[in-house]
Design a protein around this motif. Structure first.
Motif, short mmCIF file in Angstrom:
data_model
loop_
_atom_site.label_atom_id
_atom_site.label_comp_id
_atom_site.label_asym_id
_atom_site.label_seq_id
_atom_site.Cartn_x
_atom_site.Cartn_y
_atom_site.Cartn_z
N MET A 73 31.34 -18.96 33.43
CA MET A 73 32.17 -19.11 32.23
C MET A 73 33.63 -18.82 32.55
SD MET A 73 32.67 -19.87 29.09
CE MET A 73 31.15 -19.99 28.17
N LYS A 74 33.88 -17.83 33.38
CA LYS A 74 35.26 -17.52 33.75
C LYS A 74 35.91 -18.72 34.44
CE LYS A 74 38.42 -14.32 35.93
NZ LYS A 74 38.63 -12.93 36.33
N ARG A 75 35.18 -19.34 35.38
CA ARG A 75 35.72 -20.52 36.08
C ARG A 75 36.02 -21.64 35.08
NH1 ARG A 75 31.73 -18.96 39.78
NH2 ARG A 75 30.27 -20.56 39.05
N GLU A 80 40.01 -24.85 31.91
CA GLU A 80 40.52 -25.28 30.60
C GLU A 80 41.92 -24.74 30.34
OE1 GLU A 80 39.61 -27.21 27.93
OE2 GLU A 80 38.07 -28.02 29.26
N ARG A 81 42.10 -23.45 30.64
CA ARG A 81 43.40 -22.82 30.41
C ARG A 81 44.50 -23.54 31.18
NH1 ARG A 81 44.55 -17.42 33.48
NH2 ARG A 81 44.63 -19.00 35.10
N LEU A 88 47.51 -17.11 29.30
CA LEU A 88 46.35 -16.33 28.88
C LEU A 88 45.77 -15.60 30.09
CD1 LEU A 88 44.37 -16.23 26.32
CD2 LEU A 88 43.03 -17.90 27.57
N ASP A 89 45.46 -14.33 29.92
CA ASP A 89 44.76 -13.57 30.97
C ASP A 89 43.26 -13.65 30.68
OD1 ASP A 89 47.12 -12.62 32.22
OD2 ASP A 89 47.29 -11.05 30.71
N ILE A 90 42.48 -13.81 31.74
CA ILE A 90 41.02 -13.76 31.62
C ILE A 90 40.56 -12.60 32.49
CG2 ILE A 90 38.85 -15.01 31.92
CD1 ILE A 90 40.56 -17.64 31.76
N ALA A 121 38.33 -23.11 21.32
CA ALA A 121 38.17 -24.29 20.48
C ALA A 121 37.83 -25.52 21.33
CB ALA A 121 39.44 -24.54 19.68
N HIS A 122 38.19 -25.47 22.62
CA HIS A 122 37.97 -26.62 23.51
C HIS A 122 36.89 -26.35 24.55
CE1 HIS A 122 41.58 -28.33 21.78
NE2 HIS A 122 42.19 -27.19 22.02
#
Length: 139
Positions: A73-75, A80-81, A88-90, A121-122
């Motif tokens: 999910m992080k990848r 997407e980011r 945005l920081d993840i 949202a995406h």
């Protein structure tokens, strides 16, 4: 100290950091001092209220599978980011504060930025994930 109630009272604080601004402010009942320091650090660290947070927790009975899904999910979120040019920081993945609950392991991602929910949202969020926007606490 005087304490907050009509009868007064005392609070004993043990600390390895007696010079820390929060301890100094508490000792002097100085909310203004605490606020001015805290807000400065929050601005520098991009913590709320200067950014918003989203907590994402994945649960699975298998700990290794849980960690793999959180990394996947992080990848996905990174891709997407970057594709959308979002700032945005993840953070994470990391074991959630309560790592095991009702027989399931829990791994957490934290999104931090001005509009982290816009990223979601995406991004399809599969079953097993719980998403908390602007959580009251990070536990």
């Amino acid at each position: 100290g005087g304490g907050g109630g009509p009868l007064g009272g005392q609070v004993v604080i043990q600390t390895y950091a007696p010079g820390h601004y929060a301890i100094q402010a508490a000792a002097r009942h100085d909310y203004g001092l605490f606020y001015s320091q805290e807000i400065l650090y929050r601005r520098q660290l991009h913590d709320p209220p200067f950014s918003r947070l989203v907590s994402m927790i994945y649960q699975h009975t298998n700990d290794a599978r849980c960690q793999q899904e959180a990394e996947r999910m992080k990848r996905l979120l990174h891709t997407e980011r970057d594709a959308r040019g979002l700032t945005l920081d993840i953070l994470g993945p990391a074991p959630a504060f309560v790592h095991r609950l009702r027989g399931k392991f829990r791994w957490q991602l934290i999104l931090r930025g001005t509009a982290p929910a816009a990223l979601l949202a995406h991004t399809p969020v599969p079953q097993g994930w719980s998403v908390d926007i602007d959580p009251a606490s990070m536990v």
